[in-house]
Scaffold this motif. Structure first.
Motif: not given
Length: 326
Positions: A164-170
């Protein structure tokens, strides 16, 4: 009686009741009756997990799960499906199938989410074994994308800073042969997690969604709609505010609402907050939204686009024809 191996697995895999609370996760949420009700949901999931990981017989597990009040019972089955999936994927067997072919059948949609929780704790090499071999139906395997939704929720709830904070994508995974859709289904789960992470407060959810890239908003709002409708957490005025906040993505919010309504009606218990959410977020009553879900259903046919997404598109089209309420 619990078995020793089951107890050890619980101690290793199950989060504690304290750790899944909002304070335990470090979420900045002011306690209230609504947030305490939301907190009861992850705790019920943990109880379902603990019962399932330690119980030798599915019949015994079912007796325990059926003691949970109807509004929360599906979440207990969610946790149980998580535990049984871990057991099946690591030790072999068909425990999950047995549960979902019996008293767990009405809770299939939430059980999918529990299977996704298990995926978050299993190496990817084991993922091909997690989906139980159930009889084909209008929901199975089309709605098994909710497994990926559950995986996304778990990532965000237990790794909020990263997802959520860094909005990474798996990294993509070929779920149902569609690796390109995998991140979208994950985002739907992250959207559901935002509802819990921010205590069901529309203004904070709006800010959280807005921090993500615009291309991800539609799926995030769909997840928010599913969580708000199925789990509750706010009143009619706040639901109206949530619908306004979604703006151009209100139909996506409604799609999540429709699937939540269908999950509730399929399980045979529709709480008052689901009735309120149906009207506020999708502009129609529970009965009409359930009919829309059934009338727009799409069978899995091997098409390039997942039948699940085609189903969502059909629901969105139907919702556009409904005059919004409020």
């Amino acid at each position: 009686m619990p078995n020793i191996a089951g107890t050890l697995r619980r101690l290793v895999l199950a989060p504690s009741l304290a750790s899944v609370s909002f304070a335990g996760r470090g979420f900045e949420i002011e306690p209230s009756d609504s947030t305490r009700r939301l907190e009861a949901i992850p705790r019920t999931v943990v109880c379902g997990f603990e019962w399932a990981i330690e119980t030798r017989r599915i019949s015994e597990l079912e007796l325990r799960l059926e003691l949970i009040e109807p509004e929360l019972r599906g979440f207990a089955y969610e946790g149980a499906a998580m535990a049984l999936t871990v057991l099946d994927a690591t030790a072999g067997g068909s425990r999950t199938r047995e549960l979902l072919s019996g008293k767990g059948a009405p809770h299939l949609l939430l059980a999918y989410i529990g299977i996704g929780f298990a995926m978050a704790r299993l190496p990817r090499a084991r993922w091909r074994k997690v989906l139980p071999d159930l009889e084909p139906s209008v929901f199975h395997p089309v709605l098994s994308w909710l497994v990926v939704d559950g995986y996304g929720f778990d990532l965000a709830y237990f790794g909020a800073e990263r997802w959520i904070g860094r909005q990474e994508i798996p990294k993509p995974y070929p779920w149902q042969g569609s690796p390109e859709y995998f991140p979208r289904a994950v985002d739907q789960g992250i959207g559901r997690a935002l509802w819990f992470v921010h205590g069901g407060r529309p203004s904070r959810v709006l800010d959280a969604v807005g921090a993500f890239a615009e291309a991800r908003h539609e799926d995030l709002w769909a997840g928010v709609g599913l969580a708000a409708t199925f789990a509750g957490g706010c009143g009619a005025d706040e639901l109206a505010a949530l619908a306004r906040a979604a703006g151009a993505h209100r139909a996506a919010l409604g799609v999540g609402c429709v699937f939540a309504v269908r999950a509730r009606t399929f399980a045979g218990h529709v709480p008052e907050h689901t009735e309120l959410s149906a009207l506020a977020l999708a502009g129609a009553g529970v009965g009409e939204l359930a009919r829309i879900a059934d009338e727009t259903a799409v069978a899995e046919d091997g098409a390039a686009e997942p039948a699940y997404e085609l189903w969502r598109q059909r629901i969105r089209q139907r919702l556009h024809a409904i005059e919004p309420i409020g």
